[in-house]
Design an enzyme around this catalytic site. Structure first.
Site, short mmCIF file in Angstrom:
data_model
loop_
_atom_site.label_atom_id
_atom_site.label_comp_id
_atom_site.label_asym_id
_atom_site.label_seq_id
_atom_site.Cartn_x
_atom_site.Cartn_y
_atom_site.Cartn_z
N ASN A 152 0.81 -1.22 0.00
CA ASN A 152 0.00 0.00 0.00
C ASN A 152 0.84 1.27 0.00
O ASN A 152 0.41 2.30 -0.51
CB ASN A 152 -0.97 0.01 1.19
CG ASN A 152 -0.34 -0.46 2.47
OD1 ASN A 152 0.20 -1.56 2.54
ND2 ASN A 152 -0.39 0.38 3.49
N GLN A 180 -4.69 -3.83 -2.37
CA GLN A 180 -4.21 -2.75 -3.25
C GLN A 180 -4.04 -3.19 -4.70
O GLN A 180 -3.91 -2.35 -5.59
CB GLN A 180 -2.86 -2.21 -2.74
CG GLN A 180 -2.96 -1.50 -1.39
CD GLN A 180 -3.74 -0.19 -1.45
OE1 GLN A 180 -4.01 0.37 -2.53
NE2 GLN A 180 -4.12 0.32 -0.30
N SER A 200 -10.94 -5.32 -1.01
CA SER A 200 -11.73 -4.32 -0.29
C SER A 200 -12.32 -3.32 -1.29
O SER A 200 -11.59 -2.74 -2.10
CB SER A 200 -10.84 -3.60 0.71
OG SER A 200 -11.57 -2.57 1.34
N GLY A 201 -13.65 -3.11 -1.19
CA GLY A 201 -14.34 -2.27 -2.17
C GLY A 201 -13.87 -0.83 -2.23
O GLY A 201 -13.76 -0.25 -3.31
N HIS A 202 -13.55 -0.26 -1.06
CA HIS A 202 -13.29 1.19 -1.08
C HIS A 202 -11.96 1.56 -1.74
O HIS A 202 -11.67 2.73 -1.90
CB HIS A 202 -13.43 1.80 0.33
CG HIS A 202 -12.33 1.52 1.30
ND1 HIS A 202 -11.33 2.42 1.56
CD2 HIS A 202 -12.07 0.45 2.09
CE1 HIS A 202 -10.51 1.93 2.48
NE2 HIS A 202 -10.94 0.73 2.81
N CYS A 326 2.13 9.72 12.87
CA CYS A 326 2.36 10.59 14.02
C CYS A 326 1.72 9.94 15.23
O CYS A 326 0.51 9.84 15.34
CB CYS A 326 1.71 11.94 13.77
SG CYS A 326 2.05 13.10 15.08
N1 PLP Z 1 -4.63 -4.45 3.41
C1 PLP Z 1 -4.07 -3.44 2.72
C2 PLP Z 1 -2.85 -3.71 1.89
C3 PLP Z 1 -4.62 -2.16 2.77
O1 PLP Z 1 -4.05 -1.17 2.08
C4 PLP Z 1 -5.77 -1.95 3.57
C5 PLP Z 1 -6.37 -0.60 3.70
O2 PLP Z 1 -5.66 0.40 3.72
C6 PLP Z 1 -6.33 -3.03 4.26
C7 PLP Z 1 -5.73 -4.27 4.15
C8 PLP Z 1 -7.56 -2.89 5.12
O3 PLP Z 1 -8.70 -2.83 4.32
P1 PLP Z 1 -10.09 -2.26 4.93
O4 PLP Z 1 -9.88 -0.78 5.07
O5 PLP Z 1 -11.12 -2.60 3.90
O6 PLP Z 1 -10.32 -2.94 6.21
#
Ligand code: PLP
Length: 401
Positions: A152, A180, A200-202, A326
């Site tokens: 990420n 990601q 993850s949808g968002h 932070c």
């Molecule tokens: N795994 C990775 C690599 C992510 O970037 C994120 C969210 O930033 C997550 C897991 C967590 O996903 P969620 O926000 O849908 O719980």
């Protein structure tokens, strides 16, 4: 002033087409998918359709390999907990030092409270996994390997297809946190040995709070919640129909836009990256030589603080993100950049720009016009930066170490 949103790895905007598909499921089609009447039937049809759309995006063989969840964190937790429960004699997990906290915090918990041995495989300064250490950790004591598809923070891609083959050889399950990766690069699970995958949808223009776990047919899945028969009993609880329908629509759009991620989004990212590196000195591109997501670039600006850069960028209408967290008043570089052994003088000033298909060339222009001035201004104020000679690394250290 309209803002330039370049923080799409944190979250994305729900696309208007996705919202439009979701809205009737709040108002007219509000039935419970399990109900035996027309309200229920139309909802259960919509859920079936969405499952097929997610199946298509990840190239799964069967639609019932897709379990809807509340997002990446839940999917990651379910995968690991299920694997441990399904193989009680295997008491080891392999993961990496650069995973998301959804994996790392769970592993730390399992280590402490259940005595599970966790192998955290390191990475080099380009974010590449230490393959030798991975192979050394593989054994018939390992219940599950969980390695992310794409990071990420840096966008660095792990060769998960090959890594999964090696896990299979010792009888361990292979899970990938592809939160990601999905929607940004092609994923075709049926041609791999990957057993489980989180999405993850968002992260691809669906709403927050909806996601999925792919579980390959034949892999024993141990539900972690007890309740009704939804999701074939694997994830009980009345379905989040608007979210599921939105996830399906977003998956469909993501699949159709995949070529654009590889061409237009990548070209914008490359122009932004090259432009910043050309215009600003003492910068380091994170995971620069690794295969990376087409939308992500993280650039470290030496001898200044990421938070200060973000604040100035935000004032200029640019939303990005820093590689520091932070906490309790001290600015610690992120665990990912620390794992990559990025010098503290650079890691503190790392900024991630993450694009999506909703960005335009105007956003890139704004970054290229704004960043050089912001950096020059902050370096002008920094007691550790000297235009005339070498930056004063030693002076920087005691303050931030
Ligand atoms: N795994 C990775 C690599 C992510 O970037 C994120 C969210 O930033 C997550 C897991 C967590 O996903 P969620 O926000 O849908 O719980």
């Amino acid at each position: 002033m309209s803002a330039s949103y370049l923080d799409n790895n944190a979250t994305t905007r729900v696309t208007p087409e996705v919202l439009e598909v979701m809205l009737p499921f709040f108002t007219e089609q509000y039935g419970n998918g399990s109900s035996m009447h027309s309200f229920g039937e139309s909802v259960s049809r919509a859920i079936r359709r969405a499952r097929g759309q997610v199946q298509a995006l990840v190239g799964a063989e069967h639609d019932h390999e897709i379990i809807f969840t509340s997002g990446g964190t839940e999917s990651d937790n379910l995968a690991i907990l299920s694997a441990l429960e399904g193989a009680p004699r295997r008491r080891e997990i392999i993961t990496s030092t650069v995973e998301h906290p959804a994996i790392l915090a769970l592993c730390a918990f399992l280590e402490k409270s259940k005595g599970i041995l966790v192998h955290r495989i390191g990475v080099d300064k380009n974010g590449l996994l230490d393959l030798e250490a991975y192979r050394a950790a593989l054994s018939d004591r390992v219940a599950i390997v969980s390695l992310m598809w794409a990071n990420n923070e840096t966008g660095a891609i792990f060769p998960v297809e090959a890594l999964a083959e090696e896990a299979k050889a010792v009888g361990a399950l292979f899970h990938t946190d592809a939160v990601q990766a999905v929607g940004k690069i092609p994923v075709d699970l049926k041609s791999t040995a990957i057993d489980m995958l989180s999405l993850s949808g968002h992260k691809f223009h669906a709403p927050k709070g909806i996601g999925a776990l792919y579980v390959r047919r034949g892999v024993r899945f141990k539900p972690q919640f007890k309740g009704g028969q939804q999701e074939r009993g694997r994830r009980p609880g009345t379905e989040n129909t608007p979210g599921i329908v939105g996830l399906g629509a977003a998956a469909d759009l993501a699949l159709r836009h995949l070529p654009e991620e590889q061409s237009r989004v990548r070209a914008m990212r490359d122009r932004l990256e090259k432009g910043v590196l050309q215009r600003v000195g003492s910068t380091i591109l994170m995971a620069g030589t690794s295969e990376r997501l087409p939308n992500t670039t993280t650039i470290a600006f030496e001898f200044i603080e990421g938070e200060a850069i973000l604040l100035h960028l935000s004032r200029a209408g640019i939303a990005a993100s820093s590689g520091s967290a932070c906490s309790s008043g001290s600015l610690e570089p992120s665990h990912v950049l620390r794992a990559m052994d990025i010098p503290f003088t650079a890691a503190h000033g790392a900024i991630r720009f993450s694009l999506s298909r909703e960005n335009s060339d105007a956003d890139v222009d704004r970054v290229l016009e704004t960043v050089p001035g912001v950096i020059a201004k902050l370096r002008g104020l920094s007691p550790f930066w000297s235009e005339s000679g070498a930056p004063q690394a030693e002076a920087f250290k005691p303050v931030y170490a």
